[in-house]
Design a protein around this motif. Structure first.
Motif, PDB file in Angstrom:
ATOM      1  N   VAL A  12      15.187   7.254  44.658  1.00 18.85           N
ATOM      2  CA  VAL A  12      14.399   6.106  45.123  1.00 18.85           C
ATOM      3  C   VAL A  12      13.951   5.244  43.949  1.00 18.85           C
ATOM      4  CG1 VAL A  12      12.244   5.418  46.241  1.00 18.85           C
ATOM      5  CG2 VAL A  12      13.639   7.256  47.227  1.00 18.85           C
ATOM      6  N   HIS A  13      13.438   5.891  42.916  1.00 20.65           N
ATOM      7  CA  HIS A  13      12.828   5.125  41.816  1.00 20.65           C
ATOM      8  C   HIS A  13      13.739   4.955  40.614  1.00 20.65           C
ATOM      9  CE1 HIS A  13       9.036   5.207  43.933  1.00 20.65           C
ATOM     10  NE2 HIS A  13       9.087   6.522  44.025  1.00 20.65           N
ATOM     11  N   ARG A  14      14.811   5.747  40.552  1.00 21.31           N
ATOM     12  CA  ARG A  14      15.727   5.701  39.423  1.00 21.31           C
ATOM     13  C   ARG A  14      15.014   5.888  38.091  1.00 21.31           C
ATOM     14  NH1 ARG A  14      20.947   6.692  40.631  1.00 21.31           N
ATOM     15  NH2 ARG A  14      21.388   5.819  42.684  1.00 21.31           N
TER      16      ARG A  14
ATOM     17  N   SER B 151      12.254  16.257  43.948  1.00 20.72           N
ATOM     18  CA  SER B 151      12.489  15.607  42.666  1.00 20.72           C
ATOM     19  C   SER B 151      13.741  14.737  42.716  1.00 20.72           C
ATOM     20  CB  SER B 151      12.632  16.671  41.566  1.00 20.72           C
ATOM     21  OG  SER B 151      12.956  16.091  40.329  1.00 20.72           O
ATOM     22  N   ASP B 152      14.805  15.269  43.334  1.00 22.72           N
ATOM     23  CA  ASP B 152      16.054  14.490  43.448  1.00 22.72           C
ATOM     24  C   ASP B 152      15.851  13.237  44.289  1.00 22.72           C
ATOM     25  OD1 ASP B 152      17.265  16.447  41.974  1.00 22.72           O
ATOM     26  OD2 ASP B 152      18.185  17.464  43.677  1.00 22.72           O
ATOM     27  N   PHE B 153      15.085  13.358  45.377  1.00 22.46           N
ATOM     28  CA  PHE B 153      14.839  12.214  46.252  1.00 22.46           C
ATOM     29  C   PHE B 153      14.064  11.124  45.523  1.00 22.46           C
ATOM     30  CE2 PHE B 153      11.998  10.050  49.281  1.00 22.46           C
ATOM     31  CZ  PHE B 153      12.955   9.453  50.098  1.00 22.46           C
TER      32      PHE B 153
END
Length: 413
Positions: free
Chosen positions: A48-50, A42-44
């Motif tokens: 990536v997508h903000r 989820s953090d990644f």
């Protein structure tokens, strides 16, 4: 080479002990690792997508809610329970309270007859029917979108129903269970009950993160009315109802912010009798729902088997392991574990003797609670197999005024 006949009991011994160890320690560790990986993913994706890390709260979603409760001989707590429910932080026009009396023999009905509220409905029965049958009858008396099940001896925090209801803005959510806080009252020795309850709450929290929680808590459980279609009568309806909803493809959530308070049964005999009854209901669930073990059901089946089924079978594993260990006690690899098992039962026996004399078990609480819980499960199995357990129940004795649970709970939190 070891003869096959002598190898078989050793294999059985290791399998039984391995199953118990996996259930109590291995499965929680796997859940924790999977939860960490899920959070990392989820953090990644956020980096990536903000995008939004969390869905915005549905502050404008306030569905019609009906609180349903089955009651039997609850004269000591019923007035406090009604006051607690009608004073919840939820729009009065959106909340109603329906109580089904399961043929009480005390003054519960009389107490309720003196309470005047347009939001309170009381349904009486002339014969005992059991909790689930009463709840089904109550559900037919309301058109509310969300049903909240609770117990007479449970006090809900003011925002409990609001916290439960908010999740149903997501149409995939079928049921939400809250956090029941077990309160220790003066003169009560809870032993390791509170510790075990926290352990189970941690498992529910991790399972909820992974979308694989199954059961609920009948003291604080909300379900979408359109999905409340119990397939069969059950002793442990608070587990059976969310289980059926989850395996129909809907989400079941655990919200630790939807808090309820309940007194720990003040005597060991009351605690033990309750565990035996729940044990019989657990085996009813197991044998009546073999399809839930289908591995193609994914994480839900994995959680059901690892958390529930192995827990229910633990008494049999422990008994078989002990008998095999007795037979293999001279083998170097087996002897230490067999002696450890004997030591566990000895400490549990000493804890029981202390309890019997009215003294706290102290450091013996954990082994005593573990063994008592598994003995209750085993007796529950025998009750189920002999068809001795009925769908009806008896009230648990209490030592504290129910309204004091909220004050004590708020202080402890």
């Amino acid at each position: 080479m070891m003869p096959v006949k002598s190898l078989i009991p050793e294999v059985i011994f290791w399998v039984c002990l391995g199953a118990v160890t996996y259930n109590y320690a291995g499965y929680p560790l796997i859940l924790f690792i999977m939860s960490v990986l899920s959070q990392a993913k989820s953090d990644f994706l956020y980096l990536v997508h903000r995008g939004r890390r969390r869905c915005p709260p549905a502050t404008g979603y306030v569905p019609q809610v009906a609180v349903l409760m089955s009651a039997y001989n609850e004269e000591a707590v019923i007035r406090a329970k009604v006051n607690n429910t009608l004073e919840l932080d939820y729009p009065p026009g959106q909340l109603e309270f329906l109580i089904g009396l399961d043929a009480p023999t005390d003054s519960t009905a009389e107490v309720l007859s003196h309470i005047q509220s347009s939001r309170l409905q009381v349904l009486q029965s002339d014969c005992r029917r059991g909790k689930l049958a009463v709840l089904i009858a109550l559900a037919q008396k309301t058109s509310a979108e969300i049903l909240v099940f609770t117990d007479a001896n449970t006090m809900l925090e003011r925002n409990c129903v609001r916290n439960l209801a908010r999740h149903f803005a997501d149409l995939e959510v079928g049921a939400v269970t809250g956090e029941e806080t077990r309160m220790v009252t003066p003169g009560t020795d809870p032993g390791a009950e509170s510790l075990y309850w926290r352990y189970e709450s941690a498992l529910k929290f991790l399972e909820s993160r992974l979308n694989c929680p199954l059961g609920g808590n009948g003291a604080v459980l909300a379900v979408r009315r359109s999905l409340f279609r119990p397939g069969k009568q059950s002793i442990v309806e608070d587990f059976q109802i969310p289980l059926e909803i989850r395996f129909r493809g809907h989400r079941v959530l655990y919200d630790p912010e939807a808090v309820a308070f309940e007194e720990i049964a003040p005597t060991f005999s009351a605690q033990f009798a309750r565990r035996v009854r729940i044990g019989a209901g657990n085996y009813q669930t197991l044998f009546d729902n073999p399809a839930y073990l289908n591995p193609f059901k994914g994480l839900a089946a994995f959680s059901y088997f690892s958390h529930r089924v192995l827990r229910w079978l633990a008494p049999i594993f422990l008994l078989v392991a002990f008998l095999c260990g007795l037979f293999l006690a001279t083998r170097p690899a087996i002897a230490p574990l067999f002696l450890a098992q004997c030591g566990l039962y000895l400490m549990a026996s000493l804890g029981f003797l202390l309890k019997k004399r009215g003294k706290p078990a102290g450091i013996l609480s954990a082994p005593f609670h573990f063994c008592a819980m598994n003995l209750a499960l085993f007796l529950g199995l025998l009750k189920y197999l002999r068809r001795r357990q009925t769908l009806t129940w008896n009230s648990t004795p209490r030592r504290i005024r129910p309204e004091m649970l909220l004050n004590k709970g708020a202080g402890d939190r």
